[in-house]
Design a protein around this motif. Sequence first.
Motif, PDB file in Angstrom:
ATOM      1  N   GLN A  79       0.850  -1.176   0.000  1.00 20.81           N
ATOM      2  CA  GLN A  79       0.000   0.000   0.000  1.00 20.81           C
ATOM      3  C   GLN A  79       0.890   1.231   0.000  1.00 20.81           C
ATOM      4  O   GLN A  79       1.872   1.308   0.727  1.00 20.81           O
ATOM      5  CB  GLN A  79      -0.903   0.016   1.235  1.00 20.81           C
ATOM      6  N   ALA A  80       0.522   2.185  -0.867  1.00 14.02           N
ATOM      7  CA  ALA A  80       1.318   3.409  -0.922  1.00 14.02           C
ATOM      8  C   ALA A  80       1.302   4.088   0.442  1.00 14.02           C
ATOM      9  O   ALA A  80       0.259   4.170   1.079  1.00 14.02           O
ATOM     10  CB  ALA A  80       0.763   4.350  -1.988  1.00 14.02           C
ATOM     11  N   PRO A  81       2.443   4.548   0.930  1.00 12.26           N
ATOM     12  CA  PRO A  81       2.509   5.120   2.273  1.00 12.26           C
ATOM     13  C   PRO A  81       1.801   6.470   2.353  1.00 12.26           C
ATOM     14  O   PRO A  81       1.698   7.188   1.378  1.00 12.26           O
ATOM     15  CB  PRO A  81       4.018   5.300   2.493  1.00 12.26           C
ATOM     16  N   VAL A  82       1.289   6.790   3.541  1.00 14.07           N
ATOM     17  CA  VAL A  82       0.739   8.112   3.781  1.00 14.07           C
ATOM     18  C   VAL A  82       1.890   9.109   3.793  1.00 14.07           C
ATOM     19  O   VAL A  82       2.959   8.834   4.320  1.00 14.07           O
ATOM     20  CB  VAL A  82      -0.025   8.154   5.115  1.00 14.07           C
ATOM     21  N   SER A  83       1.661  10.268   3.184  1.00 10.38           N
ATOM     22  CA  SER A  83       2.704  11.284   3.123  1.00 10.38           C
ATOM     23  C   SER A  83       3.159  11.666   4.531  1.00 10.38           C
ATOM     24  O   SER A  83       2.354  11.965   5.400  1.00 10.38           O
ATOM     25  CB  SER A  83       2.171  12.522   2.384  1.00 10.38           C
ATOM     26  N   THR A  84       4.463  11.633   4.740  1.00  8.81           N
ATOM     27  CA  THR A  84       5.009  12.043   6.028  1.00  8.81           C
ATOM     28  C   THR A  84       5.238  13.548   6.077  1.00  8.81           C
ATOM     29  O   THR A  84       5.463  14.103   7.133  1.00  8.81           O
ATOM     30  CB  THR A  84       6.344  11.327   6.293  1.00  8.81           C
ATOM     31  N   ASP A 100       5.608  26.302  -3.352  1.00  9.71           N
ATOM     32  CA  ASP A 100       4.174  26.009  -3.437  1.00  9.71           C
ATOM     33  C   ASP A 100       3.878  24.927  -4.474  1.00  9.71           C
ATOM     34  O   ASP A 100       2.748  24.834  -4.960  1.00  9.71           O
ATOM     35  CB  ASP A 100       3.412  27.285  -3.809  1.00  9.71           C
ATOM     36  N   HIS A 101       4.860  24.102  -4.788  1.00  6.32           N
ATOM     37  CA  HIS A 101       4.707  23.135  -5.881  1.00  6.32           C
ATOM     38  C   HIS A 101       5.146  21.754  -5.395  1.00  6.32           C
ATOM     39  O   HIS A 101       6.305  21.551  -5.001  1.00  6.32           O
ATOM     40  CB  HIS A 101       5.561  23.573  -7.078  1.00  6.32           C
ATOM     41  N   TRP A 102       4.210  20.786  -5.438  1.00  7.85           N
ATOM     42  CA  TRP A 102       4.459  19.427  -4.986  1.00  7.85           C
ATOM     43  C   TRP A 102       4.159  18.460  -6.119  1.00  7.85           C
ATOM     44  O   TRP A 102       3.213  18.639  -6.874  1.00  7.85           O
ATOM     45  CB  TRP A 102       3.577  19.078  -3.789  1.00  7.85           C
ATOM     46  N   LYS A 103       4.953  17.405  -6.204  1.00  8.51           N
ATOM     47  CA  LYS A 103       4.729  16.370  -7.209  1.00  8.51           C
ATOM     48  C   LYS A 103       4.637  15.014  -6.515  1.00  8.51           C
ATOM     49  O   LYS A 103       5.509  14.645  -5.728  1.00  8.51           O
ATOM     50  CB  LYS A 103       5.862  16.357  -8.240  1.00  8.51           C
ATOM     51  N   LEU A 104       3.576  14.263  -6.827  1.00  8.88           N
ATOM     52  CA  LEU A 104       3.338  12.952  -6.244  1.00  8.88           C
ATOM     53  C   LEU A 104       3.275  11.934  -7.370  1.00  8.88           C
ATOM     54  O   LEU A 104       2.574  12.145  -8.364  1.00  8.88           O
ATOM     55  CB  LEU A 104       2.028  12.922  -5.455  1.00  8.88           C
ATOM     56  N   THR A 105       3.960  10.819  -7.241  1.00  4.98           N
ATOM     57  CA  THR A 105       3.975   9.808  -8.283  1.00  4.98           C
ATOM     58  C   THR A 105       3.804   8.413  -7.676  1.00  4.98           C
ATOM     59  O   THR A 105       4.208   8.160  -6.544  1.00  4.98           O
ATOM     60  CB  THR A 105       5.287   9.849  -9.088  1.00  4.98           C
ATOM     61  N   GLN A 143       1.242   8.080  -1.748  1.00  7.40           N
ATOM     62  CA  GLN A 143       1.999   7.996  -2.984  1.00  7.40           C
ATOM     63  C   GLN A 143       3.300   7.247  -2.710  1.00  7.40           C
ATOM     64  O   GLN A 143       3.685   7.050  -1.562  1.00  7.40           O
ATOM     65  CB  GLN A 143       2.310   9.386  -3.549  1.00  7.40           C
ATOM     66  N   TRP A 144       3.948   6.825  -3.792  1.00 10.51           N
ATOM     67  CA  TRP A 144       5.235   6.148  -3.625  1.00 10.51           C
ATOM     68  C   TRP A 144       6.388   7.137  -3.584  1.00 10.51           C
ATOM     69  O   TRP A 144       7.427   6.874  -3.011  1.00 10.51           O
ATOM     70  CB  TRP A 144       5.449   5.141  -4.754  1.00 10.51           C
ATOM     71  N   ALA A 175     -13.960  14.705  -1.472  1.00  4.57           N
ATOM     72  CA  ALA A 175     -13.528  14.231  -2.786  1.00  4.57           C
ATOM     73  C   ALA A 175     -12.220  13.453  -2.662  1.00  4.57           C
ATOM     74  O   ALA A 175     -11.342  13.814  -1.879  1.00  4.57           O
ATOM     75  CB  ALA A 175     -13.351  15.398  -3.747  1.00  4.57           C
ATOM     76  N   LYS A 176     -12.114  12.374  -3.460  1.00  6.50           N
ATOM     77  CA  LYS A 176     -10.886  11.591  -3.524  1.00  6.50           C
ATOM     78  C   LYS A 176     -10.389  11.568  -4.965  1.00  6.50           C
ATOM     79  O   LYS A 176     -11.170  11.358  -5.897  1.00  6.50           O
ATOM     80  CB  LYS A 176     -11.113  10.167  -3.027  1.00  6.50           C
ATOM     81  N   PHE A 177      -9.102  11.791  -5.132  1.00 11.04           N
ATOM     82  CA  PHE A 177      -8.469  11.801  -6.442  1.00 11.04           C
ATOM     83  C   PHE A 177      -7.472  10.649  -6.518  1.00 11.04           C
ATOM     84  O   PHE A 177      -6.695  10.424  -5.582  1.00 11.04           O
ATOM     85  CB  PHE A 177      -7.711  13.118  -6.670  1.00 11.04           C
ATOM     86  N   TYR A 178      -7.490   9.933  -7.636  1.00  9.88           N
ATOM     87  CA  TYR A 178      -6.544   8.850  -7.883  1.00  9.88           C
ATOM     88  C   TYR A 178      -5.860   9.110  -9.223  1.00  9.88           C
ATOM     89  O   TYR A 178      -6.490   9.581 -10.167  1.00  9.88           O
ATOM     90  CB  TYR A 178      -7.247   7.498  -7.951  1.00  9.88           C
TER      91      TYR A 178
END
Length: 210
Positions: free
Chosen positions: A43-48, A68-73, A59-60, A83-86
């Motif tokens: 399971q992808a870990p919860v963001s720390t 102000d810019h984050w990237k999740l992959t 995310q992995w 709302a949930k986004f995948y």
Amino acid sequence: MILFGHMRRLVFIPLVGCVFGLTVGLSSAQVPAVPPAQPPGAQAPVSTQPIPGIDTARQWRLERLGPDHWKLTGDVEVEKDNAKFYADEMEIFTDRDLLTAKGNVVLTTPDQRISADRLEFNLTTKLGVFYNASGIARLAQPDQIVNSQFGAQEPDVYFYGDVLSKIGDRKYRITKGGFTTCVQPTPRWELTSGTVILNLDHYAILRNSL
């Protein structure tokens, strides 16, 4: 009610059940795909590192590309309010309340679900644009439904288009697409058009429709 103009055809149709007796087959409207699966047994870990304005994120890989810019992959799952986004990949710009996503994109809310190739979404206004998308939404609460229209089936509307623009809480502008409220495996009818304004629970306005 159907209105026809002299030079351009305009159709106004109330959103009711599959009782028109139309026989146009449905070729494109389908139930959106399920969110992307994660590797077996993992399971992808919860963001720390919390992201401002985001309730939870999984995310992995998480990168901060700017103040102000984050990237999740990697099997990304983000939750904001109800709302949930995948997606395979997301970027969040906290200074603009902007979320962009691509690859197996799915947005779910308590009464709507949309899948797309790509998404641009404002987390404050909850409006956005879905590309190459299809969706399903509940038309109304059960006590608002006339049972004779839908029988024992859930009162859902299926819609799709090259572009789905969410322009209200339950209002969409569909470009090069269509919709149906039939719930049969092979729906009896659908309406397609270059442009559709779909106001869930109330009406749809189509131009040059088929």
